[in-house]
Design a protein around this motif. Structure first.
Motif, PDB file in Angstrom:
ATOM      1  N   ASP A 140       2.688  12.918  10.938  1.00  0.00           N
ATOM      2  CA  ASP A 140       1.686  12.670   9.890  1.00  0.00           C
ATOM      3  C   ASP A 140       1.184  14.002   9.325  1.00  0.00           C
ATOM      4  O   ASP A 140       0.948  14.131   8.127  1.00  0.00           O
ATOM      5  CB  ASP A 140       0.506  11.850  10.447  1.00  0.00           C
ATOM      6  N   ASN A 168       3.887  11.075  16.484  1.00  0.00           N
ATOM      7  CA  ASN A 168       3.185  10.407  15.375  1.00  0.00           C
ATOM      8  C   ASN A 168       2.210  11.356  14.672  1.00  0.00           C
ATOM      9  O   ASN A 168       2.230  11.509  13.453  1.00  0.00           O
ATOM     10  CB  ASN A 168       2.467   9.158  15.933  1.00  0.00           C
ATOM     11  N   ASN A 175      -4.784  11.812  -0.335  1.00  0.00           N
ATOM     12  CA  ASN A 175      -4.995  10.959  -1.507  1.00  0.00           C
ATOM     13  C   ASN A 175      -5.952   9.816  -1.163  1.00  0.00           C
ATOM     14  O   ASN A 175      -5.696   8.658  -1.476  1.00  0.00           O
ATOM     15  CB  ASN A 175      -3.663  10.388  -1.981  1.00  0.00           C
ATOM     16  N   TYR A 181      13.473   6.769  -0.806  1.00  0.00           N
ATOM     17  CA  TYR A 181      13.807   8.210  -0.807  1.00  0.00           C
ATOM     18  C   TYR A 181      15.196   8.425  -1.414  1.00  0.00           C
ATOM     19  O   TYR A 181      15.419   9.316  -2.213  1.00  0.00           O
ATOM     20  CB  TYR A 181      13.804   8.772   0.615  1.00  0.00           C
ATOM     21  N   HIS A 227      11.051   2.641   2.906  1.00  0.00           N
ATOM     22  CA  HIS A 227      10.813   4.064   2.589  1.00  0.00           C
ATOM     23  C   HIS A 227      12.168   4.784   2.399  1.00  0.00           C
ATOM     24  O   HIS A 227      12.361   5.545   1.463  1.00  0.00           O
ATOM     25  CB  HIS A 227      10.091   4.765   3.752  1.00  0.00           C
ATOM     26  N   GLU A 254       5.046   6.208  16.582  1.00  0.00           N
ATOM     27  CA  GLU A 254       4.110   5.104  16.836  1.00  0.00           C
ATOM     28  C   GLU A 254       4.788   3.999  17.675  1.00  0.00           C
ATOM     29  O   GLU A 254       4.194   3.451  18.614  1.00  0.00           O
ATOM     30  CB  GLU A 254       3.645   4.532  15.488  1.00  0.00           C
ATOM     31  N   ASN A 311       6.937   9.521  11.707  1.00  0.00           N
ATOM     32  CA  ASN A 311       5.624   9.064  12.191  1.00  0.00           C
ATOM     33  C   ASN A 311       5.715   7.639  12.753  1.00  0.00           C
ATOM     34  O   ASN A 311       5.131   7.326  13.798  1.00  0.00           O
ATOM     35  CB  ASN A 311       4.561   9.171  11.091  1.00  0.00           C
ATOM     36  N   TYR A 312       6.476   6.779  12.078  1.00  0.00           N
ATOM     37  CA  TYR A 312       6.630   5.396  12.570  1.00  0.00           C
ATOM     38  C   TYR A 312       7.413   5.389  13.892  1.00  0.00           C
ATOM     39  O   TYR A 312       7.105   4.617  14.799  1.00  0.00           O
ATOM     40  CB  TYR A 312       7.372   4.541  11.546  1.00  0.00           C
ATOM     41  N   ARG A 326       1.498  17.901   0.323  1.00  0.00           N
ATOM     42  CA  ARG A 326       0.609  17.656  -0.820  1.00  0.00           C
ATOM     43  C   ARG A 326      -0.603  18.556  -0.804  1.00  0.00           C
ATOM     44  O   ARG A 326      -1.071  18.936   0.272  1.00  0.00           O
ATOM     45  CB  ARG A 326       0.062  16.227  -0.732  1.00  0.00           C
ATOM     46  N   LYS A 374      -6.917   6.914  -3.621  1.00  0.00           N
ATOM     47  CA  LYS A 374      -5.925   5.961  -4.147  1.00  0.00           C
ATOM     48  C   LYS A 374      -6.359   4.537  -3.759  1.00  0.00           C
ATOM     49  O   LYS A 374      -6.862   4.326  -2.649  1.00  0.00           O
ATOM     50  CB  LYS A 374      -4.579   6.298  -3.490  1.00  0.00           C
ATOM     51  N   TYR A 414       5.264  12.793  -4.280  1.00  0.00           N
ATOM     52  CA  TYR A 414       6.043  12.716  -3.042  1.00  0.00           C
ATOM     53  C   TYR A 414       7.109  13.806  -3.045  1.00  0.00           C
ATOM     54  O   TYR A 414       7.705  14.091  -4.087  1.00  0.00           O
ATOM     55  CB  TYR A 414       6.730  11.349  -2.937  1.00  0.00           C
ATOM     56  N   LYS A 415       7.340  14.386  -1.863  1.00  0.00           N
ATOM     57  CA  LYS A 415       8.435  15.360  -1.713  1.00  0.00           C
ATOM     58  C   LYS A 415       9.298  14.923  -0.538  1.00  0.00           C
ATOM     59  O   LYS A 415       8.884  14.053   0.239  1.00  0.00           O
ATOM     60  CB  LYS A 415       7.862  16.752  -1.426  1.00  0.00           C
ATOM     61  N   TYR A 474       0.859  -1.187   0.000  1.00  0.00           N
ATOM     62  CA  TYR A 474       0.000   0.000   0.000  1.00  0.00           C
ATOM     63  C   TYR A 474       0.892   1.233   0.000  1.00  0.00           C
ATOM     64  O   TYR A 474       2.107   1.126   0.183  1.00  0.00           O
ATOM     65  CB  TYR A 474      -0.988  -0.008   1.194  1.00  0.00           C
ATOM     66  N   ARG A 500       3.288   4.016  -1.206  1.00  0.00           N
ATOM     67  CA  ARG A 500       4.273   4.046  -2.304  1.00  0.00           C
ATOM     68  C   ARG A 500       4.718   2.651  -2.702  1.00  0.00           C
ATOM     69  O   ARG A 500       5.343   2.464  -3.737  1.00  0.00           O
ATOM     70  CB  ARG A 500       5.465   4.922  -1.919  1.00  0.00           C
TER      71      ARG A 500
END
Ligand code: NDP
Length: 253
Positions: free
Chosen positions: A163, A159, A100, A234, A230, A196, A192-193, A170, A103, A177-178, A32, A34
């Motif tokens: 986020d 987190n 998004n 990147y 990720h 979490e 964010n991870y 965006r 998606k 993606y930036k 899910y 990217r």
């Protein structure tokens, strides 16, 4: 079979499944965002995917918390509120904030997340009410509770804030993606991870239960391989990606 026997067997197996999942996810990122790709069956809109799979958690946790529960204390009720705070945000707010939401997300991902959430809520809900030490009011003065609570709220804040920083990259409907900037993104690609993971180790500490630890371990198993994926993505995608930035743990990993 007595429920406690079942509970213990499930808890022990759950740690093993987390270890296997960690290894699998290092090679096959969950399809899910990217890392979406074809071959994972039918899909639904990401927004509804998040809502359905995550709404299981507040609903089932509340069910397992109250089922046969003859000993609700102010402390266990407080734990319930913490759980609901996290999961009501994740299931009913977060899906409507993402940019998004239309998606596609594979239904197989939603199905796997539902299984994960049902087992997790069963283990943690029952741990608080039937199968743990009792949580008297004095527990709130215990260092494990205080440190755990600080970690829980610290992680929750990191987190949510991270986020929100991602959303700022965006406009609505965009899928570009930036390079993330600000907050803990200065140090890691998946801030964010990181938040979490801290949050659920905080939960494990404040509840001081093996069920809480199993959830923290599962969160690590889900998110560390994904953060590494990720990070590699990147670095391949942006030639100017900050060289010193780590994947998920500042200065370390
Ligand atoms: P991601 O960081 O991959 O994506 C979060 C959102 O930000 C998505 O909408 C994503 O879009 C968008 N986004 C990410 N990076 C960028 C970028 N560089 N530029 C623009 N937009 C970007 O997180 P997840 O979707 O995997 O997870 C969402 C939340 O759920 C997180 O808070 C995570 O901690 C939590 N989670 C918890 C798990 C657990 O086991 N406890 C498991 C999985 C998630 P797109 O979808 O298009 O990539």
């Amino acid at each position: 079979m007595h429920e406690y026997t079942f509970y213990r067997a499930l808890l022990v197996s759950w740690f093993f499944v987390a270890a296997v999942t960690f290894i699998v996810l290092l090679f096959i990122p969950a399809p899910y965002g990217r890392h979406s790709r074809s071959g994972w069956g039918p899909s639904i809109q990401t927004r509804f995917g998040w809502m359905i799979m995550e709404a299981i958690s507040p609903l089932f946790f509340t069910l397992f918390f109250f089922l046969d529960n003859k000993g609700i204390s102010p402390v266990t009720f407080f734990f319930l509120c913490l759980w609901l705070m996290h999961y009501i945000q994740r299931s009913f707010l977060y899906p409507f904030l993402i940019k998004n939401g239309k998606k596609p997300m594979a239904l197989s991902v939603v199905g796997m997340a539902i299984v994960f959430n049902v087992v997790n809520t069963y283990l943690n809900g029952r741990a608080l009410t039937l199968f743990s030490h009792s949580y008297a009011l004095s527990w709130t003065r215990d260092p494990r509770f205080i440190i755990g609570l600080l970690l829980f709220f610290g992680g929750f804040f990191i987190n949510i804030h991270s986020d929100a920083l991602l959303r700022r990259l965006r406009i609505t409907g965009s899928e570009t993606y930036k390079v993330p900037v600000g907050g803990l993104f200065t140090f890691v690609s998946s801030a964010n991870y990181f938040g979490e993971i801290i949050e659920w180790y905080g939960w494990a500490c404040l509840a001081w239960s093996l069920a809480g630890l199993s959830f923290a371990v599962w969160t690590t198993a889900n998110l560390v391989p994904r953060a590494l994926a990720h990070h590699n993505w990147y670095r391949k995608t942006f030639a100017d990606y900050p060289k010193r930035r780590k994947a998920i743990v500042p200065f370390l990993l």
